[in-house]
Design a protein around this motif. Structure first.
Motif, short mmCIF file in Angstrom:
data_model
loop_
_atom_site.label_atom_id
_atom_site.label_comp_id
_atom_site.label_asym_id
_atom_site.label_seq_id
_atom_site.Cartn_x
_atom_site.Cartn_y
_atom_site.Cartn_z
N ILE A 17 0.84 -1.21 0.00
CA ILE A 17 0.00 0.00 0.00
C ILE A 17 0.87 1.25 0.00
O ILE A 17 0.60 2.22 -0.71
N ARG A 18 1.96 1.24 0.79
CA ARG A 18 2.86 2.39 0.84
C ARG A 18 3.54 2.65 -0.49
O ARG A 18 3.76 3.80 -0.87
N LEU A 19 3.89 1.59 -1.21
CA LEU A 19 4.50 1.76 -2.54
C LEU A 19 3.52 2.45 -3.48
O LEU A 19 3.91 3.31 -4.27
N ALA A 21 1.12 4.49 -2.61
CA ALA A 21 0.87 5.86 -2.15
C ALA A 21 2.15 6.66 -1.94
O ALA A 21 2.12 7.71 -1.31
N SER A 22 3.25 6.20 -2.47
CA SER A 22 4.54 6.86 -2.20
C SER A 22 4.62 8.27 -2.77
O SER A 22 5.36 9.11 -2.26
N THR A 23 3.85 8.55 -3.81
CA THR A 23 3.91 9.89 -4.41
C THR A 23 2.89 10.85 -3.82
O THR A 23 2.85 12.02 -4.21
N PHE A 24 2.05 10.38 -2.90
CA PHE A 24 1.05 11.24 -2.27
C PHE A 24 1.73 12.19 -1.28
O PHE A 24 2.82 11.91 -0.81
N LYS A 25 1.06 13.30 -0.96
CA LYS A 25 1.65 14.31 -0.08
C LYS A 25 1.35 14.04 1.40
O LYS A 25 0.27 13.55 1.73
N GLY A 26 2.27 14.42 2.25
CA GLY A 26 2.06 14.44 3.69
C GLY A 26 1.69 13.10 4.29
O GLY A 26 2.28 12.08 3.99
N ALA A 27 0.70 13.13 5.18
CA ALA A 27 0.27 11.93 5.89
C ALA A 27 -0.31 10.89 4.94
O ALA A 27 -0.33 9.70 5.27
N PHE A 31 1.07 7.46 6.88
CA PHE A 31 0.29 6.72 7.87
C PHE A 31 -0.55 5.65 7.19
O PHE A 31 -1.19 5.91 6.16
N THR A 32 -0.56 4.49 7.79
CA THR A 32 -1.21 3.33 7.15
C THR A 32 -2.69 3.56 6.91
O THR A 32 -3.21 3.27 5.83
N ARG A 33 -3.39 4.09 7.90
CA ARG A 33 -4.83 4.27 7.76
C ARG A 33 -5.16 5.26 6.65
O ARG A 33 -6.04 5.01 5.81
N THR A 34 -4.46 6.38 6.64
CA THR A 34 -4.76 7.38 5.60
C THR A 34 -4.29 6.92 4.22
O THR A 34 -4.93 7.24 3.22
N THR A 35 -3.19 6.14 4.17
CA THR A 35 -2.75 5.63 2.86
C THR A 35 -3.77 4.66 2.28
O THR A 35 -4.03 4.70 1.07
N THR A 36 -4.36 3.82 3.12
CA THR A 36 -5.37 2.89 2.60
C THR A 36 -6.60 3.65 2.11
O THR A 36 -7.16 3.30 1.07
N GLN A 37 -6.99 4.68 2.85
CA GLN A 37 -8.14 5.49 2.44
C GLN A 37 -7.86 6.20 1.11
O GLN A 37 -8.69 6.20 0.20
N GLN A 38 -6.68 6.79 1.00
CA GLN A 38 -6.32 7.51 -0.22
C GLN A 38 -6.17 6.56 -1.40
O GLN A 38 -6.48 6.92 -2.53
N ARG A 39 -5.69 5.36 -1.13
CA ARG A 39 -5.55 4.36 -2.19
C ARG A 39 -6.93 3.99 -2.74
O ARG A 39 -7.12 3.95 -3.96
N MET A 40 -7.89 3.74 -1.85
CA MET A 40 -9.25 3.42 -2.30
C MET A 40 -9.83 4.58 -3.09
O MET A 40 -10.46 4.39 -4.14
N ALA A 42 -8.19 6.89 -4.75
CA ALA A 42 -7.49 7.02 -6.03
C ALA A 42 -7.98 5.99 -7.04
O ALA A 42 -8.16 6.30 -8.22
N LEU A 43 -8.20 4.76 -6.57
CA LEU A 43 -8.67 3.71 -7.48
C LEU A 43 -10.09 3.99 -7.96
O LEU A 43 -10.41 3.74 -9.12
N VAL A 44 -10.93 4.52 -7.08
CA VAL A 44 -12.30 4.89 -7.48
C VAL A 44 -12.25 5.99 -8.53
O VAL A 44 -12.96 5.94 -9.55
N SER A 45 -11.40 6.99 -8.30
CA SER A 45 -11.30 8.11 -9.25
C SER A 45 -10.78 7.64 -10.60
O SER A 45 -11.28 8.08 -11.64
N SER A 46 -9.78 6.76 -10.59
CA SER A 46 -9.24 6.29 -11.87
C SER A 46 -10.26 5.47 -12.64
O SER A 46 -10.36 5.59 -13.86
N HIS A 47 -11.05 4.68 -11.92
CA HIS A 47 -12.09 3.89 -12.59
C HIS A 47 -13.16 4.80 -13.19
O HIS A 47 -13.59 4.61 -14.33
N ARG A 48 -13.59 5.81 -12.42
CA ARG A 48 -14.61 6.74 -12.90
C ARG A 48 -14.10 7.54 -14.10
O ARG A 48 -14.81 7.74 -15.07
N ASP A 49 -12.85 7.99 -14.03
CA ASP A 49 -12.34 8.89 -15.06
C ASP A 49 -11.95 8.19 -16.35
O ASP A 49 -11.75 8.85 -17.36
#
Length: 127
Positions: A17-19, A21-27, A31-40, A42-49
């Motif tokens: 998960i960290r790999l 989210a490695s290019t994301f900013k800040g927390a 942080f594991t919890r926020t990286t998992t949230q941001q990963r989900m 990001a994947l939703v946005s990429s699917h929609r777009d």
């Protein structure tokens, strides 16, 4: 029941998960919890777009074809142009039509004149 030590499995999952989210900013990359949230997210946005991109390109092509068809003639629009294309059974998709219009304007003019002239000759024959 024996004790299960999950250190390796959990670490491997978090590392993956960290790999991602490695290019994301800040927390969002630390942080594991926020990286998992941001990963989900990001994947939703990429699917929609992915489907959004197709929609946007189709709109762009339609706008460009409309602009080119209205340049020469008054009262001639995109909808009439496409309608006459289908009537004459010239199967050219919008993407190809725009490429022709941008790269070789004369060729596009020949196509539109052929369609337009055939339409006028058919109306004269009917009356």
């Amino acid at each position: 029941m024996t004790r299960v030590k999950r250190g390796y499995t959990a670490r491997r999952r978090r590392k993956k998960i960290r790999l991602f989210a490695s290019t994301f900013k800040g927390a969002h990359s630390r942080f594991t919890r926020t990286t998992t949230q941001q990963r989900m997210r990001a994947l939703v946005s990429s699917h929609r777009d992915r489907s959004r991109k197709k929609r946007d390109f189709r709109r762009l092509w339609i706008t460009r074809i409309n602009a080119v068809t209205r340049e020469d003639r008054l009262f001639y629009s995109y909808s009439l142009f496409i309608h006459n294309l289908y009537k004459r059974q010239l199967l050219l998709n919008r993407k190809i039509l725009v490429q022709i219009a941008l790269s070789n304007k004369n060729c596009f003019d020949i196509i539109s004149n052929k369609i337009f002239n055939q339409k006028n000759t058919n109306q004269i024959k009917e009356s």
